[in-house]
Design an enzyme around this catalytic site. Sequence first.
Site, PDB file in Angstrom:
ATOM      1  N   VAL A  61       0.850  -1.189   0.000  1.00  0.00           N
ATOM      2  CA  VAL A  61       0.000   0.000   0.000  1.00  0.00           C
ATOM      3  C   VAL A  61       0.887   1.240   0.000  1.00  0.00           C
ATOM      4  O   VAL A  61       1.838   1.326   0.776  1.00  0.00           O
ATOM      5  CB  VAL A  61      -0.926   0.019   1.243  1.00  0.00           C
ATOM      6  CG1 VAL A  61      -1.765   1.296   1.263  1.00  0.00           C
ATOM      7  CG2 VAL A  61      -1.826  -1.207   1.279  1.00  0.00           C
ATOM      8  N   ALA A 106       4.490   4.201   2.806  1.00  0.00           N
ATOM      9  CA  ALA A 106       4.037   2.943   2.201  1.00  0.00           C
ATOM     10  C   ALA A 106       4.199   1.815   3.215  1.00  0.00           C
ATOM     11  O   ALA A 106       4.822   2.000   4.271  1.00  0.00           O
ATOM     12  CB  ALA A 106       4.843   2.650   0.942  1.00  0.00           C
ATOM     13  N   LYS A 107       3.642   0.690   2.947  1.00  0.00           N
ATOM     14  CA  LYS A 107       3.808  -0.490   3.811  1.00  0.00           C
ATOM     15  C   LYS A 107       3.394  -1.713   3.013  1.00  0.00           C
ATOM     16  O   LYS A 107       2.563  -1.625   2.102  1.00  0.00           O
ATOM     17  CB  LYS A 107       2.899  -0.362   5.049  1.00  0.00           C
ATOM     18  CG  LYS A 107       3.330  -1.224   6.201  1.00  0.00           C
ATOM     19  CD  LYS A 107       4.394  -0.537   7.044  1.00  0.00           C
ATOM     20  CE  LYS A 107       4.890  -1.429   8.140  1.00  0.00           C
ATOM     21  NZ  LYS A 107       5.856  -0.729   8.992  1.00  0.00           N
ATOM     22  N   GLY A 108       3.942  -2.860   3.400  1.00  0.00           N
ATOM     23  CA  GLY A 108       3.553  -4.089   2.717  1.00  0.00           C
ATOM     24  C   GLY A 108       3.561  -5.257   3.667  1.00  0.00           C
ATOM     25  O   GLY A 108       3.999  -5.125   4.816  1.00  0.00           O
TER      26      GLY A 108
END
Length: 419
Positions: A61, A106-108
């Site tokens: 994201v 962001a992050k995942g």
Amino acid sequence: MSLFDAPLFKDAYEQLEDAADVMGLDRNILERLKYPKRALQVAVPIRLDDGSVRTFQGYRVQHNMTLGPGKGGIRFHPGVDLSETAALAMLMTFKCALVGLPLGGAKGGIEVDPTTLSRQELQSLTRRYCTEISMIIGPNTDIPAPDIGTDGQTMAWFMDTYSQLKGYTIPGVVTGKPIAIGGSLGRAESTGKGVAFCVNFAYQKLDKVIDKNTTVAIHGFGKVGVPAAEDLAAQGARIVAISDVSGAVYNENGLDIEKCSQWTQSGKLLKDLDGVKLISNEELLELDVDVLIPAAIDGVVTKENAPRIKAKIIAEGANGPLTKEAIQIISARGGFIIPDILCNAGGVIVSYFEWVQGLQNFFWDLDQINSKLHDILKDSFDNVFETATKYNTDMKKAAFIVALARIERAMRLRGLFPA
Ligand code: NAD
């Protein structure tokens, strides 16, 4: 289901909204920060060691990239889902903006318990996940890093896969890499070191110095807690209590931090350590100490136990260890809270240094890294402290206000496309 149905996302947005109200942020800017810019959900099928195929759910994201490429970790944990990843991406937007990095949020992650997979299965999982999200990441677009359940080895596989896809080595695609393949000196201890710097800055604001009478309790003796303890102990502070998931150990004269870190780093639990008094994690949080560092998980100080928290300074080493109500209760009785997006920003700052070093293929020495880390955190701390005074608000809202002001300025300059 709306993202706002998920408590973590709702909580992250409410923090943003509260700060926006205090500073009088333009509602159109708030509206643009409400949803992630982009969210990718991927299937990650791998062949297990027993020959069967299993598919995991993965996410990446990107919340906001006005200030620069996205930055944020990759989490391998059974609790990972789209809303959690989106909430953490939003918080990364504000963390990067707060400390003045030219990066967005962001992050995942993958919904998986990495402890149930073999090394080979983990490698397959990482490589397939990298391939599936490769179209939205890159050194100029979005730069992942380790988070819960991932480490330097994960980043090495990730970097290798991305480089194979592009045909040449691209170290700048991830940070948190081992030093042998372009990692940065000082990255491993940077978050804990930053926490210790922030405790020092808080002491300076209170016109005090850290000495042998300074008592510290640390909830969570891991990648953040250990270096924070080492740095504060080196300055003379007495670390009287530390904990891990098994419980807490206490010694009013101060614990031997080197011995404790050797113990936990060899994979042993603190509850099995000899010569110390065992207490519970809950008791540790409520000790009458000068400094409390919650550095384990979120939501450990709530409206239930906040009235019993006695520490004068609370340094949020973990992400979100104090709930909104707990912050109100502790701030109202004059407790000094160093908010997470400031207190644990050391990790993303040195990640930024790693990215810059990778792009220019020129590496800095440890003194340069630690001194630049200190200076960025000092400026950010002063900025948050002055903002809290200016708006007569708590440090948490002030941290969001500083971040929002930077993002607002950049959004106004760049405008809305199409106009
Ligand atoms: P870690 O896994 O290295 O250490 C976590 C510590 O907390 C361990 O001692 C573990 O035993 C303990 N713990 C885990 N669950 C617990 C529970 N339910 N009750 C009590 N103790 C528990 O993790 P870390 O990298 O040190 O991260 C800690 C926190 O800091 C997380 O919230 C993470 O998101 C945040 N953080 C980490 C970094 C980083 O660079 N590592 C950067 C920013 C924020």
